[in-house]
Design a protein around this motif. Structure first.
Motif, PDB file in Angstrom:
ATOM      1  N   ASP A   1       9.752   6.197 -11.548  1.00  0.00           N
ATOM      2  CA  ASP A   1      10.603   6.030 -12.570  1.00  0.00           C
ATOM      3  C   ASP A   1      11.646   4.994 -12.223  1.00  0.00           C
ATOM      4  O   ASP A   1      12.825   5.240 -11.416  1.00  0.00           O
ATOM      5  CB  ASP A   1      11.412   7.522 -12.410  1.00  0.00           C
TER       6      ASP A   1
ATOM      7  N   GLU B   1      13.536  13.471  -6.358  1.00  0.00           N
ATOM      8  CA  GLU B   1      13.478  12.305  -5.810  1.00  0.00           C
ATOM      9  C   GLU B   1      13.184  12.412  -4.325  1.00  0.00           C
ATOM     10  O   GLU B   1      13.621  13.117  -3.562  1.00  0.00           O
ATOM     11  CB  GLU B   1      14.721  11.608  -6.129  1.00  0.00           C
TER      12      GLU B   1
ATOM     13  N   LYS C   1       5.197  10.080  -8.998  1.00  0.00           N
ATOM     14  CA  LYS C   1       5.434   9.344 -10.383  1.00  0.00           C
ATOM     15  C   LYS C   1       6.353   8.152 -10.073  1.00  0.00           C
ATOM     16  O   LYS C   1       7.585   8.658  -9.407  1.00  0.00           O
ATOM     17  CB  LYS C   1       5.658  10.293 -11.438  1.00  0.00           C
TER      18      LYS C   1
END
Ligand code: AMP
Ligand code: GLY
Length: 428
Positions: free
Chosen positions: A370, A347, A368
């Protein structure tokens, strides 16, 4: 206009960011995009190499202009198919993209049109390649002919190393078909520089100078990567040198390509070697550099859509792009382990705070989304980019933003722009 950008890297984020600022852009799509691109464009789940699906999407959405970021779809003929479907695009067709797709083709073009480059031989026969390196001696450079994701070049300090590189490409086929032919080149000494020009088939419109850092570690040491950072302007490319590059290298290439029935449109990115003996061209890429594109887009004041469209339409002679006098620096943050193996899914926090620092824009590469979280999803993950009054000022802002980002899974170089900064300080 409805515009589709193809790609998912930091380069494509910067292109989307610049296009989104244009009053001419009504709707912007990016295929496949990334977490950052999602804030300026609608991301579409079609891979950059899925040529037929991209053409279908462009037809279905009545796209007015397709801007192709990476070389893969260009060499694979995306522009050819868009042309056939009557859709305007920015980028060379496959006949012209061969400049990057085959180093052997490129070298033969240089020879035919007297474009200064390293002496070379082209080989499809393993034993003939070995005989050539034994005759030439070391240092020498062995290159796979085709696209090899930036890994096809081996700089060999000894004949044994060169023989091993030939074996790897031709016998062990580590680059697949791309290594069925090799180009073997004279080793050139000097300082490297990049040169970017927009091209419309006949006219070259040079962009401001930009230079990347390919090596993974500080001081330009360690293995080569796709690029760990870049800066603009690059003082090595003085206005006089840039003029010479345009006259002796770029224009003869464009004229030669046209004469070969392969008119070149899009961006032409020349890798140069500058030494006391003069300037030679090492290679061409048929796309923007990544991360060089990030600093170019940051400095561009004119409407990028006008420029991209003029390259497609053949009207670049009417364009006069304006650039900010400020300097720009991009620092790439990569996943720990890159360019070797690395972890995905870690993260990244505090991106918003970093992006609020004066002059800073954080471009995403391998990220990406999330939910509300942003996760690392590639080797090169972020391009932390800043404008400043000088390269050292821009560098300081970029590192302030880097230090604001909370990502234990990543690392960056701490010296991006060092050559330009030494020149600014009068030490070079
Ligand atoms: P290329 O993909 O052909 O640009 O090669 C990658 C890198 O290898 C270049 O950026 C240079 O640093 C180096 N290189 C390529 N060709 C040569 C050469 N003939 N002499 C010295 N270095 C080279
Ligand atoms: N930064 C080098 C490249 O895009 O090839």
């Amino acid at each position: 206009m409805k515009i589709l950008v193809v790609g998912s890297g930091g380069r494509e984020h910067a292109i989307c960011w610049a296009i989104a600022k244009s009053p001419r852009c009504e709707k912007l799509f990016c295929a496949p995009g990334n977490a950052g691109i999602g804030s300026v464009a609608e991301c579409v789940e079609i891979g950059a190499e899925a040529v037929d699906a991209l053409v279908r999407f462009a037809q279905d959405q009545s796209i007015d202009l397709v801007v192709v970021g990476p070389e893969g779809p260009l060499v694979a003929g995306l522009v050819d198919k868009l042309d056939a479907a009557g859709i305007k695009s920015f980028g060379p067709d496959s006949k012209a993209a061969i400049l990057e797709g085959s180093k052997g083709f490129m070298k033969d073009l240089f020879a035919k049109y007297n474009i200064p480059t390293a002496a070379y031989g082209r080989f499809t026969d393993h034993d003939a390649a070995i005989a050539y390196v034994r005759e030439q001696g070391a240092p020498i450079v062995v290159k796979a002919d085709g696209l090899a994701a930036g890994k096809g070049v081996t700089l060999c300090q000894s004949v044994e190393e060169a023989e091993a590189a030939i074996d790897a490409a031709m016998t062990d086929k580590v680059f697949g078909d791309a290594g069925a032919e090799v180009v073997i080149e004279e080793f050139l000494e000097g300082e490297e520089a990049s040169f970017f020009a927009l091209v419309d088939g006949k006219t070259a419109l040079p962009l401001v100078s930009a230079q990347d850092h390919k090596a993974v570690h500080d001081g330009d040491t360690g293995p080569n990567t796709g690029g760990m950072g870049a800066y603009s302007p690059a003082p090595v490319l003085t206005p006089a040198l840039a003029e010479q590059v345009k006259k002796d290298i770029i224009q003869p290439t464009i004229d030669g390509m046209a004469a070969e029935g392969r008119p070149y449109k899009g961006v032409l990115y020349a890798g140069l070697m500058i030494s006391e003996k003069g300037i030679k061209v090492l290679e061409y890429n048929v796309r923007f550099g990544d991360p060089e594109c990030q600093v170019l887009m940051m400095r561009l004041k004119s409407d990028v859509v006008d420029l991209l469209e003029a390259a497609a339409d053949g009207t670049l002679d009417q364009q006069h792009p304006q650039w900010t006098e400020e300097a720009a620096v991009v620092v790439v943050m990569a996943a720990n382990g890159y360019p070797g193996s690395y972890e995905k899914g870690t993260e990244i926090r505090n991106l918003n705070a970093a992006g609020k620092i004066d002059g800073v824009t954080v471009f995403h590469a391998g990220t990406k989304a999330d939910g509300n979280r942003v996760l690392a999803n590639g080797g090169r993950v972020l391009g932390v980019t800043a404008l400043g009054t000088s390269v050292s000022d821009a560098q300081a802002r970029a590192y302030k933003a880097v230090d604001t980002i909370d990502w234990p899974g990543g690392f960056c170089r701490r010296d991006i722009g060092w050559r330009a900064i030494e020149r600014e300080r009068g030490n070079a």
